[in-house]
Scaffold this active site. Structure first.
Site, PDB file in Angstrom:
ATOM      1  CB  CYS A 168      83.582  22.453 -16.072  1.00 23.79           C
ATOM      2  SG  CYS A 168      81.905  22.291 -15.410  1.00 23.79           S
ATOM      3  CB  CYS A 218      79.963  19.653 -21.192  1.00 25.85           C
ATOM      4  SG  CYS A 218      78.585  21.008 -20.950  1.00 25.85           S
ATOM      5  CB  CYS A 272      76.817  26.744 -16.144  1.00 34.84           C
ATOM      6  SG  CYS A 272      76.358  25.182 -16.773  1.00 34.84           S
ATOM      7  CD  GLN A 300      62.056  13.158 -18.249  1.00 33.72           C
ATOM      8  OE1 GLN A 300      63.171  13.307 -18.379  1.00 33.72           O
ATOM      9  NE2 GLN A 300      61.642  12.219 -18.025  1.00 33.72           N
ATOM     10  CE1 TYR A 341      60.519   0.769 -11.285  1.00 35.32           C
ATOM     11  CE2 TYR A 341      59.191   0.223 -13.343  1.00 35.32           C
ATOM     12  CZ  TYR A 341      60.002  -0.214 -12.259  1.00 35.32           C
ATOM     13  OH  TYR A 341      60.440  -1.433 -11.974  1.00 35.32           O
ATOM     14  CG  ASP A 364      60.703   7.089 -17.867  1.00 34.66           C
ATOM     15  OD1 ASP A 364      61.862   6.939 -17.862  1.00 34.66           O
ATOM     16  OD2 ASP A 364      60.321   8.540 -17.865  1.00 34.66           O
ATOM     17  CB  CYS A 381      67.849   7.508 -19.015  1.00 36.49           C
ATOM     18  SG  CYS A 381      67.882   6.956 -17.277  1.00 36.49           S
TER      19      CYS A 381
HETATM   20  C1  SAM Z   1      63.045   7.929 -14.968  1.00 37.35           C
HETATM   21  S1  SAM Z   1      62.146   8.458 -13.456  1.00 37.35           S
HETATM   22  C2  SAM Z   1      60.543   8.564 -14.426  1.00 37.35           C
HETATM   23  C3  SAM Z   1      59.995   9.833 -14.379  1.00 37.35           C
HETATM   24  C4  SAM Z   1      58.698   9.937 -15.179  1.00 37.35           C
HETATM   25  N1  SAM Z   1      58.334   8.859 -16.065  1.00 37.35           N
HETATM   26  C5  SAM Z   1      58.793  11.535 -15.978  1.00 37.35           C
HETATM   27  O1  SAM Z   1      59.080  11.314 -17.069  1.00 37.35           O
HETATM   28  O2  SAM Z   1      58.732  12.377 -15.258  1.00 37.35           O
HETATM   29  C6  SAM Z   1      61.997   7.055 -12.674  1.00 37.35           C
HETATM   30  C7  SAM Z   1      61.109   7.086 -11.299  1.00 37.35           C
HETATM   31  O3  SAM Z   1      60.958   5.760 -10.844  1.00 37.35           O
HETATM   32  C8  SAM Z   1      60.657   5.908  -9.590  1.00 37.35           C
HETATM   33  N2  SAM Z   1      60.978   4.590  -8.868  1.00 37.35           N
HETATM   34  C9  SAM Z   1      62.219   4.102  -8.712  1.00 37.35           C
HETATM   35  N3  SAM Z   1      62.267   2.664  -8.112  1.00 37.35           N
HETATM   36  C10 SAM Z   1      60.970   2.575  -8.215  1.00 37.35           C
HETATM   37  C11 SAM Z   1      59.991   1.300  -7.730  1.00 37.35           C
HETATM   38  N4  SAM Z   1      60.823   0.302  -7.486  1.00 37.35           N
HETATM   39  N5  SAM Z   1      58.811   1.383  -7.806  1.00 37.35           N
HETATM   40  C12 SAM Z   1      58.006   2.394  -8.405  1.00 37.35           C
HETATM   41  N6  SAM Z   1      58.751   3.462  -8.690  1.00 37.35           N
HETATM   42  C13 SAM Z   1      60.104   3.702  -8.697  1.00 37.35           C
HETATM   43  C14 SAM Z   1      61.532   6.993  -9.151  1.00 37.35           C
HETATM   44  O4  SAM Z   1      61.193   7.622  -7.816  1.00 37.35           O
HETATM   45  C15 SAM Z   1      61.300   8.053 -10.461  1.00 37.35           C
HETATM   46  O5  SAM Z   1      60.467   8.932 -10.169  1.00 37.35           O
END
Ligand code: SAM
Length: 473
Positions: A82, A85, A164, A301, A332, A403, A430
């Site tokens: 699988c 993991c 799982c 998350q 973001y 983020d 990440c």
């Molecule tokens: C890693 S997630 C962050 C989630 C949030 N900080 C949380 O902890 O729930 C990245 C986010 O960036 C958004 N995103 C991607 N490209 C973007 C852009 N150019 N401008 C604004 N948001 C964007 C995605 O839709 C997503 O929701």
């Protein structure tokens, strides 16, 4: 006919893991060899492909001649094949050590040349059953045998999953019951190569702090279930869970046409429109509980308890007294979870998010939590920031939280963050490689990297979530 053998058998010692978690050995000619399911320091007899693919030879274990001391028996019977993991056969503390080492290697120049504080990785509260969301796939082979589960390691085939351990047992019970439901009908699984077929995915979600449950069946528009088939689907799902628990069931039709934006037709079959999840944050000496409505399409998350720790850890790097009259910008922002927590400590928070759906969820969640000092802007960070900066009344924020997705910050985003020139930048990522690239640019322009604080959100995988704190020089 004497056919040429396509494999080579060799004794190897595993020397390291790649940043993608793959076990690497080298042969006498220094060829790089990747061995599935092997562990550092294993001595193995391996069967190797003769041909290199992108300069790498792939192989598999024939026999473990001397097992590594870091080995552990995987809990899951599907582990060998699988793809869910890749590190379940490695002791958890050693998984953490590897992740810490990846971070040290990646940021080695900063660690050597500056006094950045490097913190030990925070371990996951639970190492099994930590996920609040799983997505399983429907698939069929040429003989039309049905499979419902996860994708194989390194492959594209789906394998059936009975249990799982990444999620609570009820996820697996639903999975098995949905497979039983499918066996009664002759619906085809959707085939991504020719675009034919019907059943695509089974998504399962839960509120870890509320025990709310959600099941979403995603299909193509090549067919639709009739009322009897839908009722039968609901009965199978309900049969597999404890009946007194709250559950929502959705039927989601994906409408894809060449050259036209994909749309979804979502139908609620059972229960509430949303599940609820709570976040308990204990930051800057304040205990906060926030509630979130999560719909079938909203991002949250995936490890709730570690999201609480991630947000708490990041916010604890702020000084309560310094920020209470200041503004913050959450870029973001997804459904605005960080922004909502920050709103409890600052005068005002502004958040920018590309997804319309996430923005509308954030607005609903603001109302649910009675938060009034938070404004959500829907759009691309690279385009919204210049517009904000061109407004004379824009109060430049004291704190900027970013983020971004794995690709990191765009050049335009960095350029505009530098124009805002906040006192502090909290960079959550990440992907430590794109995070490093972006931080290099920011530290060339009047910022100092002060802190690196990794968090393990995904045990048994190679993924690292990392908080970086940057301050004005
Ligand atoms: C890693 S997630 C962050 C989630 C949030 N900080 C949380 O902890 O729930 C990245 C986010 O960036 C958004 N995103 C991607 N490209 C973007 C852009 N150019 N401008 C604004 N948001 C964007 C995605 O839709 C997503 O929701």
């Amino acid at each position: 006919m004497n056919r040429e053998k396509k494999v080579i058998i060799k004794e190897l010692t595993i020397e390291k893991f790649s940043q993608k978690g793959k076990a690497i050995a080298y042969d006498e000619k220094k060829n790089k060899i990747v061995i599935t399911n092997a562990v550092i320091e294993d001595v193995i007899l391996a069967e190797l492909n003769k041909k290199k693919n992108k300069g790498i030879i792939k192989g598999r274990i024939l026999e473990i001649l001397k097992p590594s001391t870091y080995r552990e028996d995987p809990k899951c019977k599907h582990f060998d094949i699988c793809g869910g993991c890749i590190w379940q056969n490695i002791k958890y503390l050693y998984q953490l050590e590897q992740k810490q080492n990846f971070l040290i290697d990646t940021f080695q120049d900063f660690i050597k040349k500056t006094n950045v504080e490097m913190h030990p990785i925070i371990k996951s509260k639970n190492i099994f059953e930590y996920r609040n969301k799983m997505e399983f796939s429907f698939s069929q082979n040429r003989k039309k045998t049905k499979f419902l589960g996860l994708i194989m390691k390194g492959g594209r085939f789906v394998i059936d999953i009975q249990r799982c351990f990444l999620a609570n047992i009820w996820f697996s019970k639903v999975l098995v019951e949905v497979k039983n439901w499918w066996e009664k009908y002759d619906f085809d699984a959707f085939n991504y190569y020719n675009g034919e077929g019907f059943l695509k995915n089974l998504t399962i979600k839960e509120g870890k702090n509320t025990q709310d449950k959600m099941v979403i069946l995603t299909v193509s528009d090549s067919y639709t279930l009739n009322d009897e088939e839908k009722k039968d689907f609901i009965d199978h799902v309900l049969k597999s869970i404890i009946p007194d628990k709250k559950i929502s069931i959705f039927f989601n039709t994906q409408i894809s046409k060449k050259g036209v934006k994909t749309t979804f037709n979502l139908q609620k079959l059972y229960g509430n429109d949303f599940i609820k999840e709570d976040l308990n944050i204990n930051a800057l000496g304040k205990k906060i509980k926030l509630s979130f409505q999560i719909g079938p399409n909203s991002f949250f998350q995936p490890n709730t308890h570690m999201a609480e720790i991630l947000y708490t850890t990041a916010i604890n790097y702020l000084e309560k007294q310094d920020i209470k009259d200041k503004t913050a910008l959450d870029l973001y922002s997804g459904t605005g979870t960080i922004a909502m927590i920050l709103s409890k400590f600052v005068k005002k928070v502004l958040a920018i998010e590309l997804s319309e759906n996430a923005c509308s969820m954030a607005k609903d969640n603001m109302k649910l939590n009675n938060i009034k000092n938070f404004e959500m802007i829907n759009g691309d960070v690279s385009k919204i920031l210049p517009t904000l900066l061109s407004n004379k009344n824009f109060e430049k924020p004291h704190i900027v939280v970013v983020d971004p997705p794995r690709s990191g910050l765009s050049d335009e985003a960095i350029e505009n963050i530098l124009k805002i020139y906040p006192e502090i930048i909290i960079y959550i990522s990440c992907n430590i490689n794109t995070q490093l690239d972006n931080i290099k640019v920011l530290t060339e322009k009047n910022y100092q990297l002060k802190v690196l604080h990794p968090i393990d959100q995904f045990p048994h995988t190679f993924h690292i979530e990392n908080i970086a704190i940057l301050k004005k020089t």
